[in-house]
Motif scaffolding. Structure first.
Motif, PDB file in Angstrom:
ATOM      1  N   VAL A  60       0.858  -1.181   0.000  1.00  0.00           N
ATOM      2  CA  VAL A  60       0.000   0.000   0.000  1.00  0.00           C
ATOM      3  C   VAL A  60       0.896   1.233   0.000  1.00  0.00           C
ATOM      4  O   VAL A  60       2.012   1.206   0.525  1.00  0.00           O
ATOM      5  N   LEU A  61       0.399   2.293  -0.605  1.00  0.00           N
ATOM      6  CA  LEU A  61       1.152   3.545  -0.695  1.00  0.00           C
ATOM      7  C   LEU A  61       0.778   4.434   0.483  1.00  0.00           C
ATOM      8  O   LEU A  61      -0.398   4.729   0.706  1.00  0.00           O
ATOM      9  N   VAL A  62       1.789   4.834   1.248  1.00  0.00           N
ATOM     10  CA  VAL A  62       1.590   5.697   2.408  1.00  0.00           C
ATOM     11  C   VAL A  62       2.531   6.882   2.274  1.00  0.00           C
ATOM     12  O   VAL A  62       3.734   6.736   2.444  1.00  0.00           O
ATOM     13  N   ARG A  63       1.978   8.021   1.901  1.00  0.00           N
ATOM     14  CA  ARG A  63       2.741   9.267   1.760  1.00  0.00           C
ATOM     15  C   ARG A  63       4.006   9.093   0.927  1.00  0.00           C
ATOM     16  O   ARG A  63       5.095   9.514   1.304  1.00  0.00           O
ATOM     17  N   GLY A  64       3.857   8.432  -0.219  1.00  0.00           N
ATOM     18  CA  GLY A  64       4.961   8.279  -1.145  1.00  0.00           C
ATOM     19  C   GLY A  64       5.875   7.090  -0.884  1.00  0.00           C
ATOM     20  O   GLY A  64       6.852   6.891  -1.604  1.00  0.00           O
ATOM     21  N   ASN A  65       5.573   6.309   0.130  1.00  0.00           N
ATOM     22  CA  ASN A  65       6.366   5.129   0.460  1.00  0.00           C
ATOM     23  C   ASN A  65       5.473   3.895   0.410  1.00  0.00           C
ATOM     24  O   ASN A  65       4.282   3.970   0.690  1.00  0.00           O
ATOM     25  N   PHE A  66       6.074   2.773   0.067  1.00  0.00           N
ATOM     26  CA  PHE A  66       5.308   1.539  -0.002  1.00  0.00           C
ATOM     27  C   PHE A  66       5.511   0.730   1.266  1.00  0.00           C
ATOM     28  O   PHE A  66       6.625   0.552   1.738  1.00  0.00           O
ATOM     29  N   ALA A  67       4.388   0.257   1.813  1.00  0.00           N
ATOM     30  CA  ALA A  67       4.385  -0.603   2.995  1.00  0.00           C
ATOM     31  C   ALA A  67       3.720  -1.915   2.611  1.00  0.00           C
ATOM     32  O   ALA A  67       2.762  -1.939   1.849  1.00  0.00           O
ATOM     33  N   LEU A  68       4.242  -2.996   3.137  1.00  0.00           N
ATOM     34  CA  LEU A  68       3.678  -4.313   2.896  1.00  0.00           C
ATOM     35  C   LEU A  68       2.230  -4.348   3.382  1.00  0.00           C
ATOM     36  O   LEU A  68       1.917  -3.825   4.445  1.00  0.00           O
ATOM     37  N   LYS A  69       1.348  -4.954   2.587  1.00  0.00           N
ATOM     38  CA  LYS A  69      -0.032  -5.129   3.031  1.00  0.00           C
ATOM     39  C   LYS A  69      -0.034  -5.940   4.322  1.00  0.00           C
ATOM     40  O   LYS A  69       0.712  -6.916   4.464  1.00  0.00           O
ATOM     41  N   SER A  70      -0.860  -5.541   5.254  1.00  0.00           N
ATOM     42  CA  SER A  70      -0.904  -6.206   6.560  1.00  0.00           C
ATOM     43  C   SER A  70      -1.234  -7.684   6.438  1.00  0.00           C
ATOM     44  O   SER A  70      -0.755  -8.493   7.231  1.00  0.00           O
ATOM     45  N   THR A  71      -2.033  -8.051   5.452  1.00  0.00           N
ATOM     46  CA  THR A  71      -2.390  -9.459   5.276  1.00  0.00           C
ATOM     47  C   THR A  71      -1.189 -10.314   4.894  1.00  0.00           C
ATOM     48  O   THR A  71      -1.219 -11.530   5.071  1.00  0.00           O
ATOM     49  N   LEU A  72      -0.122  -9.692   4.386  1.00  0.00           N
ATOM     50  CA  LEU A  72       1.074 -10.421   3.968  1.00  0.00           C
ATOM     51  C   LEU A  72       2.217 -10.321   4.973  1.00  0.00           C
ATOM     52  O   LEU A  72       3.265 -10.921   4.776  1.00  0.00           O
ATOM     53  N   ALA A  73       2.011  -9.564   6.025  1.00  0.00           N
ATOM     54  CA  ALA A  73       3.094  -9.269   6.966  1.00  0.00           C
ATOM     55  C   ALA A  73       3.431 -10.489   7.820  1.00  0.00           C
ATOM     56  O   ALA A  73       2.717 -10.812   8.764  1.00  0.00           O
TER      57      ALA A  73
END
Length: 110
Positions: A60-73
């Protein structure tokens, strides 16, 4: 098996998504800017549209940075006990925190 061009592109995008998931999982939740992700893959081999499609399946895109989807964490699955209901709650809480970060740029503790 011979794949038509569309099937070959889908397979390559899925393989790229797997690599991106691993990259994001290895950071234990650290967000990564697009330019850093882009620098890991040569543009001739991985065009921007392929990269963004693969990213949309695992991040997911968070303020220009990509974070792993929580379902995949993986770090949410392995570091805590308490069963599936607790893990689901933590995933939802993490999603909420990411939403707050995206909306406000910071989280203020009271």
């Amino acid at each position: 098996a011979n794949l038509n061009p569309s099937e070959a592109m889908e397979r390559a995008t899925a393989e790229l998504a797997t690599k991106l998931t691993t990259l994001l999982q290895n950071g234990n939740g650290t967000m990564i800017p697009y330019r850093v992700i882009r620098s890991r893959f040569h543009a001739d081999n991985v065009p921007d549209d392929m990269l963004t499609t693969a990213l949309s399946s695992c991040a997911v895109l968070v303020r220009g940075n990509f974070a792993l989807k929580s379902t995949l964490a993986q770090f949410l699955r392995t570091s805590m006990g308490g069963g599936e209901s607790r893990r689901k709650l933590v995933r939802e809480l993490r999603d909420f925190i990411l939403l707050l970060l995206n909306m406000h740029g910071r989280i203020q503790r009271e």
